[in-house]
Design an enzyme around this catalytic site. Structure first.
Site, PDB file in Angstrom:
ATOM      1  N   HIS A 148      49.101  40.298  42.767  1.00 42.66           N
ATOM      2  CA  HIS A 148      47.461  40.128  42.931  1.00 42.66           C
ATOM      3  C   HIS A 148      46.830  38.946  44.408  1.00 42.66           C
ATOM      4  O   HIS A 148      46.133  39.142  45.204  1.00 42.66           O
ATOM      5  CB  HIS A 148      46.214  40.299  41.740  1.00 42.66           C
ATOM      6  CG  HIS A 148      46.440  41.380  40.776  1.00 42.66           C
ATOM      7  ND1 HIS A 148      45.701  41.841  40.197  1.00 42.66           N
ATOM      8  CD2 HIS A 148      46.531  42.768  41.287  1.00 42.66           C
ATOM      9  CE1 HIS A 148      46.481  42.644  39.752  1.00 42.66           C
ATOM     10  NE2 HIS A 148      46.734  43.770  40.867  1.00 42.66           N
ATOM     11  N   THR A 182      43.239  39.330  24.927  1.00 41.54           N
ATOM     12  CA  THR A 182      42.864  38.708  26.037  1.00 41.54           C
ATOM     13  C   THR A 182      44.514  37.404  25.930  1.00 41.54           C
ATOM     14  O   THR A 182      44.059  37.738  25.045  1.00 41.54           O
ATOM     15  CB  THR A 182      41.700  37.579  26.289  1.00 41.54           C
ATOM     16  OG1 THR A 182      40.867  39.051  26.636  1.00 41.54           O
ATOM     17  CG2 THR A 182      41.727  37.368  27.417  1.00 41.54           C
ATOM     18  N   THR A 201      49.504  39.443  37.722  1.00 37.96           N
ATOM     19  CA  THR A 201      48.599  38.293  38.375  1.00 37.96           C
ATOM     20  C   THR A 201      48.895  37.872  39.899  1.00 37.96           C
ATOM     21  O   THR A 201      48.346  37.408  40.350  1.00 37.96           O
ATOM     22  CB  THR A 201      48.223  37.448  37.647  1.00 37.96           C
ATOM     23  OG1 THR A 201      47.357  38.297  36.607  1.00 37.96           O
ATOM     24  CG2 THR A 201      46.805  36.261  37.973  1.00 37.96           C
ATOM     25  N   GLY A 208      45.483  46.897  28.929  1.00 40.93           N
ATOM     26  CA  GLY A 208      45.479  46.771  30.580  1.00 40.93           C
ATOM     27  C   GLY A 208      44.126  46.365  31.243  1.00 40.93           C
ATOM     28  O   GLY A 208      42.596  46.761  30.876  1.00 40.93           O
TER      29      GLY A 208
HETATM   30  P1  NAD Z   1      52.250  47.174  34.801  1.00 44.79           P
HETATM   31  O1  NAD Z   1      50.913  47.298  36.356  1.00 44.79           O
HETATM   32  O2  NAD Z   1      53.239  47.037  35.616  1.00 44.79           O
HETATM   33  O3  NAD Z   1      52.044  48.088  34.699  1.00 44.79           O
HETATM   34  C1  NAD Z   1      51.148  49.345  34.357  1.00 44.79           C
HETATM   35  C2  NAD Z   1      51.853  50.891  34.517  1.00 44.79           C
HETATM   36  O4  NAD Z   1      50.909  52.022  34.133  1.00 44.79           O
HETATM   37  C3  NAD Z   1      53.259  50.940  35.820  1.00 44.79           C
HETATM   38  O5  NAD Z   1      54.067  51.178  35.635  1.00 44.79           O
HETATM   39  C4  NAD Z   1      51.884  52.563  35.838  1.00 44.79           C
HETATM   40  O6  NAD Z   1      53.136  52.883  36.487  1.00 44.79           O
HETATM   41  C5  NAD Z   1      51.323  52.794  34.895  1.00 44.79           C
HETATM   42  N1  NAD Z   1      50.058  53.977  34.937  1.00 44.79           N
HETATM   43  C6  NAD Z   1      50.132  53.526  36.194  1.00 44.79           C
HETATM   44  N2  NAD Z   1      48.447  54.839  36.062  1.00 44.79           N
HETATM   45  C7  NAD Z   1      48.477  55.752  34.437  1.00 44.79           C
HETATM   46  C8  NAD Z   1      48.111  56.385  33.899  1.00 44.79           C
HETATM   47  N3  NAD Z   1      47.100  57.439  33.730  1.00 44.79           N
HETATM   48  N4  NAD Z   1      48.806  56.621  32.759  1.00 44.79           N
HETATM   49  C9  NAD Z   1      50.002  56.090  32.166  1.00 44.79           C
HETATM   50  N5  NAD Z   1      50.571  55.354  33.169  1.00 44.79           N
HETATM   51  C10 NAD Z   1      50.261  54.393  33.990  1.00 44.79           C
HETATM   52  O7  NAD Z   1      51.383  46.328  34.430  1.00 44.79           O
HETATM   53  P2  NAD Z   1      52.075  45.184  32.986  1.00 44.79           P
HETATM   54  O8  NAD Z   1      52.515  43.871  34.150  1.00 44.79           O
HETATM   55  O9  NAD Z   1      53.322  45.584  32.718  1.00 44.79           O
HETATM   56  O10 NAD Z   1      50.629  44.730  32.782  1.00 44.79           O
HETATM   57  C11 NAD Z   1      50.049  46.154  32.044  1.00 44.79           C
HETATM   58  C12 NAD Z   1      48.698  45.687  32.032  1.00 44.79           C
HETATM   59  O11 NAD Z   1      48.532  44.516  31.320  1.00 44.79           O
HETATM   60  C13 NAD Z   1      48.138  45.863  34.058  1.00 44.79           C
HETATM   61  O12 NAD Z   1      46.829  45.979  33.555  1.00 44.79           O
HETATM   62  C14 NAD Z   1      47.383  44.003  33.447  1.00 44.79           C
HETATM   63  O13 NAD Z   1      46.454  43.590  34.335  1.00 44.79           O
HETATM   64  C15 NAD Z   1      47.564  43.911  31.908  1.00 44.79           C
HETATM   65  N6  NAD Z   1      47.673  42.819  31.788  1.00 44.79           N
HETATM   66  C16 NAD Z   1      46.503  42.049  30.905  1.00 44.79           C
HETATM   67  C17 NAD Z   1      46.782  41.088  30.824  1.00 44.79           C
HETATM   68  C18 NAD Z   1      45.542  40.709  29.268  1.00 44.79           C
HETATM   69  O14 NAD Z   1      45.466  39.608  29.296  1.00 44.79           O
HETATM   70  N7  NAD Z   1      44.556  41.207  29.081  1.00 44.79           N
HETATM   71  C19 NAD Z   1      47.536  39.875  30.570  1.00 44.79           C
HETATM   72  C20 NAD Z   1      49.043  40.271  31.468  1.00 44.79           C
HETATM   73  C21 NAD Z   1      48.403  41.638  31.742  1.00 44.79           C
END
Ligand code: NAD
Ligand code: ZN
Length: 347
Positions: free
Chosen positions: A47, A291, A44, A267
């Protein structure tokens, strides 16, 4: 007025800037003033740095960014009861109102009036920060200070892994970013197996293996669905954790899941997209959105996993940088050749 160094989103454009700003002053009797010691960088924050569409619509400037931290309590409002000066603390990022229907029914993490630290309020990429008592988490003194800042995303992993249950279950994790990597360790600690990971970046494929995944596949190079079917006697995985925010990865979770299985989806996707809802229906799948962290159940579990050494953050934190080198951390995250990045703000 005394000043401090802080990372401020001041321009409505890419970047952040390190500025001298006033040290916050307690103005509400429920507020706590913290001397920040360590802060980790979340997707975040990246972003907000990149000034993507979401942040353009959400972030008011100027504002201090950051929400994952550990630090010391140095001031308390007069109604504060649960912490005192000198306590070693971290905090939940979702600030609940405490009064709405969701707060009153055990769903504070999705409070109707929720504010997010460092998103809707000034954050903690600063030498000092003030946060409301309701979100503070008192750390055990033996917990390492820089790992304490990473408990918040560890809580995301814990919430995602524990929701459908993984003990004794073949488990697919799509995305091995910092949270996916934590999920591998948490799932393993809780008895999942085999743990099958899908990830596209070489650096993270390697990290997934080092963090205990049994199999790691790259969907840009191999047919992951077919590999999963071979590993599960043609039945599919019993649990799937979507941690990439990639639409194809969610499709894989739906396709490769055993009918009656559970998908926990953490994600965040850039935009809405169609899914084959009839597959969810006819396969009797549970698709569960995650969430934040369940307040505060996941904090107890995350802290127990760390204190009992069931999760080793040494395998996830790849960089510990001085506060002045914050931009290097953001650029590293943008490239993706890293695990979790922690900034040392002060001794
Ligand atoms: P990150 O972006 O570092 O990790 C995502 C990973 O997914 C990366 O290593 C990327 O290479 C991989 N990826 C991309 N496309 C792919 C595919 N088709 N198949 C397999 N892997 C793929 O993010 P993070 O900090 O580890 O967080 C994970 C996710 O959770 C992010 O989308 C983030 O926005 C989300 N998130 C959600 C919440 C929530 O409350 N819902 C909170 C924190 C983070
Ligand atoms: Zn509420």
């Amino acid at each position: 007025m005394a000043t401090m160094k802080a990372l401020v989103k001041s321009e409505k454009a890419r970047g952040l800037s390190m500025q001298k700003v006033d040290i916050p002053v307690i103005t509400d009797e429920h507020e706590v003033l913290i001397k920040v010691k360590y802060a980790s960088i979340c997707g975040t924050d990246l972003h907000i740095y990149q000034w993507n569409e979401w942040s353009q619509n959400r972030i008011k400037t100027p504002q201090i960014a950051g929400h994952e931290f550990s630090g010391e309590v140095i001031g308390v409002g007069k109604a504060v009861k649960s912490v005192q000066i000198g306590d070693f603390v971290s905090a939940e990022t979702h600030i609940p109102c405490g009064y709405c229907r969701l707060c009153r029914t055990g769903n504070m993490h999705i409070c109707k009036n929720m504010k997010i630290l460092g998103v809707d309020t000034n954050g903690i990429f600063a030498e000092y920060a003030k946060v409301p008592e309701v979100v503070l988490w008192k750390n055990a003194p033996e917990l390492s200070q820089h790992f304490a800042s990473v408990q918040e995303p560890l809580g995301n992993a814990v919430f995602t892994v524990t929701t459908g249950g993984v003990a004794g279950k073949s488990t697919l994790i799509t995305g091995a970013g910092p949270i996916g990597l934590m999920a591998i360790q948490v799932a393993k600690a809780l008895g999942a197996g085999p743990i099958i990971v899908s990830e596209v970046k070489d650096f993270r494929i390697d990290m997934a293996l080092k963090n205990g995944a049994d199999y790691v596949f790259n969907p840009t190079k191999e047919d992951v669905h077919q590999k999963i079917m071979r590993l599960t006697n043609g039945e599919g995985v019993e649990a799937a954790l979507e941690m990439s925010g990639n639409e194809k990865a969610l499709g894989l979770c739906i396709d490769a899941l055993l009918p009656s299985g559970h998908i926990s989806a953490l994600g965040v996707f850039d935009k809405p997209f169609p899914i084959d809802i009839n597959k969810v229906i006819f396969k009797n799948i549970t698709l569960y959105g995650i969430t934040g962290r369940k307040m505060f159940e996941t904090w107890y579990i995350a802290s127990s996993l760390l204190l009992n050494k069931r999760v080793d953050l040494n395998k996830i934190v790849t960089h510990l940088l001085p506060f002045e080198e914050w931009e290097k951390g953001f650029l590293l995250m943008e490239q993706g050749n890293c695990g979790k990045i922690v900034l040392k703000i002060a001794e």
